[in-house]
Scaffold this active site. Structure first.
Site, PDB file in Angstrom:
ATOM      1  N   TYR A  68      13.522  31.171   4.299  1.00  0.00           N
ATOM      2  CA  TYR A  68      12.299  31.835   4.787  1.00  0.00           C
ATOM      3  C   TYR A  68      12.322  32.012   6.289  1.00  0.00           C
ATOM      4  CZ  TYR A  68      10.089  30.727   0.282  1.00  0.00           C
ATOM      5  OH  TYR A  68       9.783  30.638  -1.036  1.00  0.00           O
TER       6      TYR A  68
ATOM      7  N   LYS B 107       0.846  -1.209   0.000  1.00  0.00           N
ATOM      8  CA  LYS B 107       0.000   0.000   0.000  1.00  0.00           C
ATOM      9  C   LYS B 107       0.881   1.259   0.000  1.00  0.00           C
ATOM     10  CE  LYS B 107      -0.174  -0.258   5.001  1.00  0.00           C
ATOM     11  NZ  LYS B 107      -0.927  -0.715   6.178  1.00  0.00           N
TER      12      LYS B 107
HETATM   13  C1  LIG Z   1      -0.020  -1.577   6.800  1.00  0.00           C
HETATM   14  C2  LIG Z   1      -0.535  -2.831   7.353  1.00  0.00           C
HETATM   15  C3  LIG Z   1       0.311  -3.919   7.598  1.00  0.00           C
HETATM   16  C4  LIG Z   1       1.813  -3.843   7.463  1.00  0.00           C
HETATM   17  O1  LIG Z   1       2.324  -3.173   8.565  1.00  0.00           O
HETATM   18  P1  LIG Z   1       3.911  -3.115   8.848  1.00  0.00           P
HETATM   19  O2  LIG Z   1       3.988  -2.674  10.249  1.00  0.00           O
HETATM   20  O3  LIG Z   1       4.469  -2.113   7.910  1.00  0.00           O
HETATM   21  O4  LIG Z   1       4.432  -4.486   8.609  1.00  0.00           O
HETATM   22  C5  LIG Z   1      -0.252  -5.104   8.012  1.00  0.00           C
HETATM   23  N1  LIG Z   1      -1.581  -5.210   8.192  1.00  0.00           N
HETATM   24  C6  LIG Z   1      -2.426  -4.177   7.988  1.00  0.00           C
HETATM   25  C7  LIG Z   1      -3.881  -4.348   8.215  1.00  0.00           C
HETATM   26  C8  LIG Z   1      -1.936  -2.959   7.575  1.00  0.00           C
HETATM   27  O5  LIG Z   1      -2.782  -1.933   7.384  1.00  0.00           O
END
Ligand SMILES: *Cc1c(COP(=O)(O)O)cnc(C)c1O
Length: 344
Positions: free
Chosen positions: A225, A5
């Protein structure tokens, strides 16, 4: 399950997913239909689970792309069942159980009954059963309690893909693997807990830019800035072509360092949208065009996502996912890309 993701944690969704598919991922985890659709449109055939909830109006598109959906209730499943039957094709679902995260999922004492009802819906094919840990990186008691809440359900549904562990649950070695784990951060080479350095993970990503301009500035003058930095002495300053428009946090203003010719150089003044000012007074021979490493290794020095996260009061996950769309991604030693080069 390789969690890809948020643009594969900033690494680039399609190229990263192709490589992970070749090196042995069985499933991909994405947040939503749009991310799943990008993978399908790139020709990726592997199983894909939507980790988020799906709106009723998105269900048909998800089904057409052959994505597996997370459902948290019978009502949600019933809507999806209607869509599936209208399409004339079964839709895969993973039923989510809430054991303490309090986000998606059916609260665990009711989950067995709810699952039994969902399994009777003719349009759906229940493939998975899962939960998510709230504090796997720092609360063993809570993590064990969550596991205890879901374990009987997993045991009663051995025909399903049962999964609970994210990266911290894996690297903290709870052994709560069931028959699949969902790894994100660890897959990209970062230990979720600073105590897990012994795992020997190597970050996959280096984030770099170059010196676009060099100048000497006299003591007493200010830079950037808000004039938040006044030079106490004459300094040689390098202008780096990177800024918060690339996803480098503005919170790093006057707070972080970047690597030039293997040396740590402090950021002077505010990080701007497209440019950052570095003090390269201690880098002999610094030239326009020199490589500047914001995240990663250069020579013997390394700037880690954990270090950047601490300075920006966030976590390594956010440092990675924040690397912006403007930053071009280059992939080294990817089998999938070598094969492609060999074909053309
Ligand atoms: C993002 C996510 C993961 C992975 O998490 P990590 O800590 O990066 O391994 C696993 N399960 C769900 C439901 C997630 O949203």
């Amino acid at each position: 399950m390789a969690v890809v993701k948020a643009n594969a944690y900033g690494h680039g969704l399609v190229a990263t997913a192709r490589e992970l598919e070749v090196i042995g991922a069985d499933w991909f985890g994405v947040a939503n239909v749009a991310e799943g659709a990008v993978l399908r449109e790139a020709g990726i055939m592997l199983s894909i689970l939507l980790l988020g909830a799906t709106l009723p109006e998105e269900m048909e598109e998800a089904a057409r792309h052959g994505l597996a959906l997370t459902v948290s209730s019978f009502d949600e499943a019933k809507l999806l069942d209607r869509v599936a039957r209208a399409l004339g094709e079964p839709v895969e679902v993973h039923f989510k159980v809430d054991t303490g995260m309090g986000r998606l999922g059916c609260w665990h004492p009711r989950a067995g009954m709810e699952l039994a009802r969902i399994r009777r819906l003719p349009g759906l094919m229940v493939r998975g059963l899962w939960t998510h840990f709230a504090s796997a990186d720092d609360d063993a008691r809570m993590t064990k309690a969550q596991w205890k809440a879901v374990a009987p359900l997993f045991a009663a549904n051995r025909d399903l893909l049962c999964h609970a562990a994210n990266s911290p649950a894996v690297t903290r070695r709870y052994g709560f693997h069931a028959n699949m784990v969902r790894a994100g951060l660890a897959l990209y080479g970062i230990a979720p807990n600073p105590a897990d350095q012994s795992l020997g993970l190597e970050p996959a990503l280096t984030w770099k830019s170059r010196v676009s301009f060099l100048r000497a500035v006299e003591a007493g003058r200010t830079v950037s800035y808000g004039a938040t930095y006044r030079l106490p002495t004459r300094q040689r300053l390098a202008i780096v072509a990177m800024g918060y428009g690339d996803g480098y946090f503005r919170l790093h203003s006057n707070a972080s360092e970047m690597l030039v010719r293997g040396k740590r150089c402090p950021i002077r003044g505010r990080v701007t949208m497209d440019q950052i000012i570095l003090d390269v007074s201690k880098v002999p021979g610094c030239r326009v065009g020199d490589e500047v490493v914001a995240l990663g290794r250069q020579g013997r020095e390394e700037i880690t996502a954990r270090e950047l996260a601490a300075q920006a009061r966030t976590i390594p996950w956010e440092i990675l996912t924040n690397v912006g769309a403007r930053v071009p991604r280059f992939y080294k030693n990817f089998r999938t890309l070598k094969e492609k080069a060999a074909l053309s």
